[in-house]
Structure formats: C-alpha cells, structure tokens
Scaffold this motif. Sequence first.
Motif, PDB file in Angstrom:
ATOM      1  N   SER A 456       0.831  -1.204   0.000  1.00 29.96           N
ATOM      2  CA  SER A 456       0.000   0.000   0.000  1.00 29.96           C
ATOM      3  C   SER A 456       0.868   1.258   0.000  1.00 29.96           C
ATOM      4  O   SER A 456       0.598   2.224  -0.729  1.00 29.96           O
ATOM      5  CB  SER A 456      -0.918  -0.003   1.227  1.00 29.96           C
ATOM      6  N   LYS A 457       1.937   1.235   0.802  1.00 27.71           N
ATOM      7  CA  LYS A 457       2.827   2.399   0.849  1.00 27.71           C
ATOM      8  C   LYS A 457       3.642   2.526  -0.429  1.00 27.71           C
ATOM      9  O   LYS A 457       3.929   3.641  -0.896  1.00 27.71           O
ATOM     10  CB  LYS A 457       3.759   2.283   2.059  1.00 27.71           C
ATOM     11  N   ARG A 460       1.366   4.185  -2.828  1.00 27.05           N
ATOM     12  CA  ARG A 460       1.139   5.596  -2.511  1.00 27.05           C
ATOM     13  C   ARG A 460       2.338   6.461  -2.896  1.00 27.05           C
ATOM     14  O   ARG A 460       2.181   7.583  -3.384  1.00 27.05           O
ATOM     15  CB  ARG A 460       0.854   5.756  -1.025  1.00 27.05           C
TER      16      ARG A 460
END
Length: 470
Positions: A456-457, A460
């Motif tokens: 997820s990071k 992002r």
Amino acid sequence: MDLQRSEAEHIPFSDAETMFSGFSKDDFIELAYCAGDFMLAIDENNIIRDVAMNGKDHQFANRWIGEKWVETVTVESRPKIDRLLDSRQGADTTWRQVNHHSDGDDVPVRYRAIRPEKGPWTIAIGQDLRAMSVLQQRLLKTQQSMERDYLNLRQTETRYRVLFDNISYPVLIVDAVNLQIQQANRALHSLMNAAPGSLDGKGLTALVDDSYRDHLVAHIGAASVSSTSEPIEIQLAGRSDTVKLAMSAFRQSGKQFWLVNIDDGEHRVPSRPSDSYILDAVEKMPDAFVLANHKQDIVVANRAFAELVQAGSVEQLIGVSLNRFIGRPDIDLNLLRKQLKDHQNVRNFSSVANDLNGGEEPVEISAIMIEREQSLFGYSVRAIGRRERDLPRSDQELRSVDQLTELVGRKPLKEIVRESTDLIERMCIEAALIHTSDNRASAAEILGLSRQSLYSKLHRHGIGNLADKG
C-alpha cells in the motif's frame, strides 16, 4: 558539444602494473561506472548487445539492445557515432555528445568508445547530460530575464536623462555631504554661461556670489533638519540680479542628495517640483506602490497596486490595513518593519500578495521608511509569478531536508510536517528495498510492516514495479 583531450594530458602511474595487480574484473567495471552513468557493449557489427548502468534512472538504455548504435540517435548525431566507432582503437580520446530518441524527447549523452587491441567488443561509456541540460535552460532563462531588466533599466535611464536635460528651468543634483554638483542641466549651464558639462564636479558654493555663500550654507543646514524649506534669494557668481533657490532632499543607494531648482524669473518653477513629478511617476509606474502609516493602514496606492489586489479603485483601499493584502497577517509586514528600523531600506523581500477574491500572487517587495513624527512606510511590490512560470519547474517529490526547510514561510507547519513524514517514510522504504536487494517480503519484515501495508505504501509513493518480487 565535443570535448577534446590531448594525449599529453594523460599522466599515468609510474608503475601501473603494480598498482592494478590486485584489481579484479569487478573492480575495473566499478572504475568504469565512476567514469559514466551507463555502458554499452557493442559487437563487431556495431549492434548493442548489452547495457550496464549505475541506477534505475538510466533504464531507457535497455531499449537499445539489439539495435545498431547509430540508429538509436538523431540524424545530426550519426556522424559522431561513426567517428566514435572508427576511432575505437583508443587513439582518439574525444568525448562526443549525441542525442538519443526517448519517448518523444531527446536525451543528451556524452560518449567515449574503447575497444581492446584483441577482441571484437567495444565498450561505450556514456554520461547522462539531462541534468546539465536543465541547468543550462534555467541559466538561459535567467540570463534572458536579466537582459530584459537591464534593457528596461537603460531605457529608463535614457528617458530620465532626456527629461532632466530638457527641463526649461535650471536644475541640478548635489551631494549632501560635500555639496559637490553631480549633474546640472543645460538651462543652468546657459544661465551661468558655462560650457555643457563643465559644472559637473564643482562645488555648489562656487556658483554663488561670495557675499551670499554664508546665507546659502545656513539655509542648507536648516533644510537638513526640516522636512520642508522655503526658497531663498541669492545672487549667483557673475550676475547682478538675484534668483530664488529651492532645495529638496532625496536618498539614493544609501546616500543623501539635494535636488536644487533655480528660479531666474524667466521660467515657471514649481515651489516643490519633485512632488508633482514623483506623484505622476508613481501613479503610472507598472510596479505596484503603496504608502502606509505607522499602523500599516494604506495612505496612498497607485493603480498597479489596485489591479494587483483586484480592487475596483484606489479610493476603496485608502484606510484599509495593508496586512489584508501582503503575506501572512501581522507576520511579513512586521518582519519588514523590523528590517527597516535596522537598515532604513529593504530590497527583494519574497512574499505573496492576497487579492480581494482570495487569490495569491508571488511578489518581491522593496521598502523604505520615511522618518516623521509618526513613521511612514513605502512599499514597491513587483509580481514575479510570470518569471517563476518561465523558469523550468521540477515535478520530482521532495528528496531532502534542505528542500523541506525551504518551505518554511511558504506553507503552514501542518503541511510541512505531513510532507516531512512522507519523505522519511519513503526514504526508509527505499533503504529497506536496497538492503534486501528489492525483496519485498524481507523489506516488510525489517520495517515491521505486513506485506499488504508495504504494498500500500509502495503504491502511494509510486516506488518501483508493484509486481510481487518477494
């Protein structure tokens, strides 16, 4: 652009065989990396067979594998590739700059080609010049902007000199310290029967009859401590009649000068000629100007300032606090006032102008403080948004603490903290990926994250290929 380096510039080790005896092939490859950003392995048919590079920023070179080297560059660069291939025996030490095709843009690269005496392979060491190209474009933009400003300054100076020299009544500019004449117009030279330019550099008192010199000196002393002074009657040297002399002070580059007007009875001379000229110039000047009192309430503003803040007229701005329009309320103007009290003037102070519609415009402010019973503050406000748009901008994310500290004063602390958190998080993830050779599972483990959180990071921050490598 090709850089010529003669063989005479090469000063080898006195015992190269001993110095390099312990180096492995990997060591020599690492030395080659130090010379360039990437390397091309070219076979005897001049086809690129393999690519080695310093980092991911140069992955565009992988597209050239299997193509002839000369076909990867622009038409005007092909003769340079031919020369590199013809001279790859090592006799030519020239670095040649060529341009490669890449996604519709040209990528400038500087090459040096080397091939051993035995073997079919050629190694071309390439240095990526994109960063230098961006700096050159920025330098060119800045130089063009400076040249435009210089041209405007020269034009303004020419107009001033023409205006000064063609004023019908005698006028001169005098240094307030030594009373030396800095400049006198043609009307004064004609009045004194002097050759053009011959009065420049002489003392003001030399123009006055001996019997009136003490009267003139006393008047100058009184005018130095008073904001206003009435004209006095004096007799000029070599003349029998008297004239009226009026003086007004101004400052330039930290020095004080006198603007002296002489009424010889033949020309109409305003009692304070600087007032009408200055007010007219301020009203028509393209840069915004505003005069505020000690409470920072607007006293005078020109049309350019009204346009800058989107006001319908200058009149509706009178009495309004300047804090409403300049920078952050009660911060930027207070900083300016503190510097003015210390230095009397400020130049090129960076801030923003806030208009009545909620918009912002980056500006540079030059300011002066006028000493009175209650001080007045004059601000010249120049919009620099067009200049910033002309300069190339970088779309890259923040990459260092120095870039974060540059945001102080431009963004609220909350936004700076958020961006610094993102920066630290990104740097830690990149360090973990490097430490684990891009193994996502191991990187998640040493960061104390689940693999799902890590992905997820990564998504992002836009780091790497998001396919599972773990």
